[in-house]
Write a protein that holds these residues in place. Structure first.
Motif, mmCIF file in Angstrom:
data_model
loop_
_atom_site.group_PDB
_atom_site.id
_atom_site.type_symbol
_atom_site.label_atom_id
_atom_site.label_comp_id
_atom_site.label_asym_id
_atom_site.label_seq_id
_atom_site.Cartn_x
_atom_site.Cartn_y
_atom_site.Cartn_z
ATOM 1 N N UNK A 163 18.294 17.446 59.998
ATOM 2 C CA UNK A 163 19.656 17.399 60.515
ATOM 3 C C UNK A 163 19.804 18.358 61.697
ATOM 4 N N UNK A 164 19.010 19.411 61.703
ATOM 5 C CA UNK A 164 18.993 20.353 62.822
ATOM 6 C C UNK A 164 17.631 21.013 62.905
ATOM 7 N N UNK A 165 17.009 20.897 64.080
ATOM 8 C CA UNK A 165 15.713 21.544 64.291
ATOM 9 C C UNK A 165 15.835 22.971 64.776
ATOM 10 N N UNK A 166 17.062 23.441 64.974
ATOM 11 C CA UNK A 166 17.265 24.801 65.478
ATOM 12 C C UNK A 166 16.932 25.852 64.431
ATOM 13 N N UNK A 167 17.192 25.523 63.172
ATOM 14 C CA UNK A 167 17.008 26.486 62.082
ATOM 15 C C UNK A 167 15.796 26.053 61.266
ATOM 16 N N UNK A 168 14.838 26.995 61.069
ATOM 17 C CA UNK A 168 13.535 26.574 60.564
ATOM 18 C C UNK A 168 13.052 27.327 59.333
ATOM 19 N N UNK A 169 13.826 28.283 58.834
ATOM 20 C CA UNK A 169 13.401 29.005 57.637
ATOM 21 C C UNK A 169 12.118 29.779 57.841
ATOM 22 N N UNK A 170 12.096 30.611 58.877
ATOM 23 C CA UNK A 170 10.883 31.347 59.240
ATOM 24 C C UNK A 170 10.845 32.698 58.525
ATOM 25 N N UNK A 171 9.677 33.057 57.995
ATOM 26 C CA UNK A 171 9.497 34.392 57.412
ATOM 27 C C UNK A 171 8.030 34.806 57.524
ATOM 28 N N UNK A 172 7.782 36.099 57.351
ATOM 29 C CA UNK A 172 6.455 36.651 57.567
ATOM 30 C C UNK A 172 5.494 36.400 56.421
ATOM 31 N N UNK A 173 4.217 36.557 56.730
ATOM 32 C CA UNK A 173 3.184 36.365 55.704
ATOM 33 C C UNK A 173 3.216 37.473 54.653
ATOM 34 N N UNK A 174 3.991 38.526 54.909
ATOM 35 C CA UNK A 174 4.130 39.567 53.895
ATOM 36 C C UNK A 174 4.882 39.058 52.661
ATOM 37 N N UNK A 175 5.546 37.919 52.801
ATOM 38 C CA UNK A 175 6.273 37.324 51.665
ATOM 39 C C UNK A 175 5.549 36.106 51.101
ATOM 40 N N UNK A 176 4.306 35.931 51.499
ATOM 41 C CA UNK A 176 3.527 34.801 50.996
ATOM 42 C C UNK A 176 3.436 34.813 49.476
ATOM 43 N N UNK A 177 3.414 36.017 48.898
ATOM 44 C CA UNK A 177 3.254 36.135 47.443
ATOM 45 C C UNK A 177 4.448 35.566 46.671
ATOM 46 N N UNK A 178 5.539 35.256 47.375
ATOM 47 C CA UNK A 178 6.677 34.609 46.718
ATOM 48 C C UNK A 178 6.319 33.211 46.209
ATOM 49 N N UNK A 179 5.403 32.563 46.917
ATOM 50 C CA UNK A 179 5.071 31.180 46.570
ATOM 51 C C UNK A 179 4.207 31.116 45.316
ATOM 52 N N UNK A 180 4.334 30.043 44.536
ATOM 53 C CA UNK A 180 3.420 29.860 43.403
ATOM 54 C C UNK A 180 1.978 29.807 43.888
ATOM 55 N N UNK A 181 1.051 30.128 43.016
ATOM 56 C CA UNK A 181 -0.364 30.221 43.381
ATOM 57 C C UNK A 181 -0.893 28.911 43.942
ATOM 58 N N UNK A 182 -1.640 29.018 45.042
ATOM 59 C CA UNK A 182 -2.304 27.856 45.636
ATOM 60 C C UNK A 182 -3.576 28.320 46.325
ATOM 61 N N UNK A 183 -4.441 27.388 46.670
ATOM 62 C CA UNK A 183 -5.708 27.688 47.333
ATOM 63 C C UNK A 183 -5.428 28.192 48.757
ATOM 64 N N UNK A 184 -5.806 29.433 49.036
ATOM 65 C CA UNK A 184 -5.512 30.020 50.341
ATOM 66 C C UNK A 184 -6.251 29.334 51.491
ATOM 67 N N UNK A 185 -7.160 28.435 51.174
ATOM 68 C CA UNK A 185 -7.803 27.645 52.228
ATOM 69 C C UNK A 185 -6.776 26.759 52.940
ATOM 70 N N UNK A 186 -5.623 26.538 52.279
ATOM 71 C CA UNK A 186 -4.567 25.685 52.837
ATOM 72 C C UNK A 186 -3.439 26.493 53.484
#
Length: 470
Positions: A163-186
């Motif tokens: 609906x809008x490409x202006x806002x993209x939900x950008x954040x740093x890799x320091x918050x990567x640990x928020x995501x559930x576990x996944x293969x870091x190759x991806x």
């Protein structure tokens, strides 16, 4: 088929802009076509939620990095909206009055997405399609594909609607640990511009990308806050689908928010009565043409041009016009518009804020609607204006370009190309020529009321997209 719509907004539950209108209408029409449609949004502190009854259908704990949050899934009991509405209740993060603009928005909407997927994999049924709306749901296609926890729904079709490409939900890799576990190759699938970009991840991972108008899809390829190359790369799986409007809600003949209803048969009398009402409300002269603006007072909407355009328009027309502004947003723009009140008293007024009843009355009572947008992915206001017999004055961009054709090309409105004060005022002068030609004006009003922008046709386009990828 079973369709899930995941969004941050849904009218009338929680609304900031056009996203809410789409998510409140498209699912209803898909449901009327015989599909099982569920809409999932966060549980905010809103009037609708407090005034209606919900039942808890699921509860659990979500893990956001080192944090654990209890969450509940609440279902609206009556399905009064025409589809099943579900709220993700996370009291620590969403029991607030506003929808956006908190320092922890990244944590809020990440937790919303994780809780939503945790609930979906706990259900017996597997959805046929999950349609994600904007960056607030942008990580869902990635997690479905690459997080082992969600393998159960890996094969479910995904659509990313922008609906809008202006806002993209950008954040740093320091918050990567928020995501559930996944293969870091991806991990690079999440990356764009040396950061995690929620919208970019959704675009990469969804099987189909849709935008809310064909022209906006083209514009994103050369103006999308750094995602231009990505949009060009995914054109093969992208489709622009022009939004519709809810013609039952936006119907001047049955609109309960109007004191004077009218149809195409008595539109001239009906609009004049509504014009008198809105002019009395805002101390304007109902014998003069009324130009109105309804929307967010932001740079993207061209609202920063309004104050100077208002002053120039009055200088050119010696107070023979009325101008009314309804909206809120940038405080500097609000202040600029308010400083004009004393200079043009009786011909100009503002309503800083938003009021649904006043907005309907403005559509019904105005002669022209100003839309000087720099960016307008689709635009619904011009469609509402058509429905109420109000002639739109628009800058050609996005969905405005797709829906409004200039009257000099046997079209339905007044169009211009440059986002400038001079272009707005020149268009007002052209509008006054139409206004003073009574026969032409009345014919145009009646013709634009016959334009069909209902969701009935649009929803079939979405169903075709879903069927292609299932």
């Amino acid at each position: 088929m079973e369709i899930f719509h995941i969004s941050a907004e849904c009218y009338p539950v929680a609304k900031v802009g056009g996203l809410a209108d789409v998510v409140g209408a498209l699912p209803k029409y898909q449901s009327l076509e015989g599909h099982a449609v569920r809409v999932v949004i966060p549980c905010y502190e809103t009037k609708f939620i407090h005034e209606n009854e919900f039942e808890c259908v699921h509860w659990g704990h979500l893990k956001l990095g080192h944090f654990n949050f209890p969450f509940s899934v609440l279902k609206e009991k009556t399905d009064q909206l025409g589809f099943e509405l579900y709220l993700i209740e996370i009291k620590e993060l969403f029991d607030r009055n506003e929808i956006y603009s908190y320092e922890d928005d990244i944590e809020r909407f990440l937790s919303f997405q994780i809780a939503t997927l945790d609930w979906i994999i706990g259900r017996r049924e597997i959805p046929d399609v999950i349609n994600c709306h904007d960056h607030h749901a942008g990580l869902i296609p990635f997690m479905m594909q690459y997080v082992p926890k969600y393998t159960k729904i890996k094969a479910t079709a995904t659509v990313m609607t922008i609906h809008s490409g202006l806002y993209q939900g950008i954040f740093g890799f320091d918050k990567l640990y928020y995501l559930p576990e996944f293969d870091l190759a991806n991990i690079m699938i999440l990356e764009w511009g040396n950061a995690i970009n929620s919208l970019a991840a959704g675009i990469k991972c969804a099987q189909k990308v849709t935008t809310v108008s064909p022209s906006y899809l083209n514009e994103l390829c050369y103006s999308s806050n750094g995602l231009e190359f990505l949009f060009k790369a995914v054109r093969y799986k992208s489709k622009g689908i022009l939004n519709g409007i809810d013609i039952k809600m936006w119907d001047p003949e049955k609109d309960v928010l109007l004191g004077n209803n009218y149809s195409i048969k008595n539109v001239i009398i009906g609009k004049q009565k509504n014009k008198e009402k809105i002019c009395n409300l805002f101390n304007l002269d109902p014998t003069k043409p009324l130009f109105s603006f309804i929307g967010r007072l932001l740079y993207e909407k061209g609202a920063d041009l309004l104050a100077k355009a208002v002053a120039l328009a009055f200088a050119e027309n010696h107070s023979d016009i009325n101008i009314l502004i309804l909206g809120s947003g940038n405080s500097e723009i609000e202040n600029e518009l308010n400083t004009l009140l004393m200079d043009y008293k009786g011909n100009y007024n503002t309503f800083i804020g938003y009021n649904e009843e006043v907005s309907h009355l403005i559509y019904a009572g105005s002669d022209f609607l100003l839309m000087p947008s720099r960016v307008e992915p689709c635009g619904l206001n011009q469609m509402y204006a058509f429905r109420y017999g109000t002639i739109p004055i628009v800058r050609r961009t996005g969905g405005l370009k797709d829906t409004v054709i200039d009257i000099e090309e046997n079209g339905n409105g007044i169009c211009y190309d440059e986002p400038s004060i001079e272009a707005i005022c020149s268009s007002i002068q052209r509008a006054l020529v139409v206004y003073n030609d009574t026969k032409r004006k009345h014919a145009l009003i009646k013709s634009i009321m016959e334009i069909d922008h209902s969701w009935a046709t649009v929803c079939k386009e979405y169903i075709e997209v879903y069927q292609l990828i299932i």
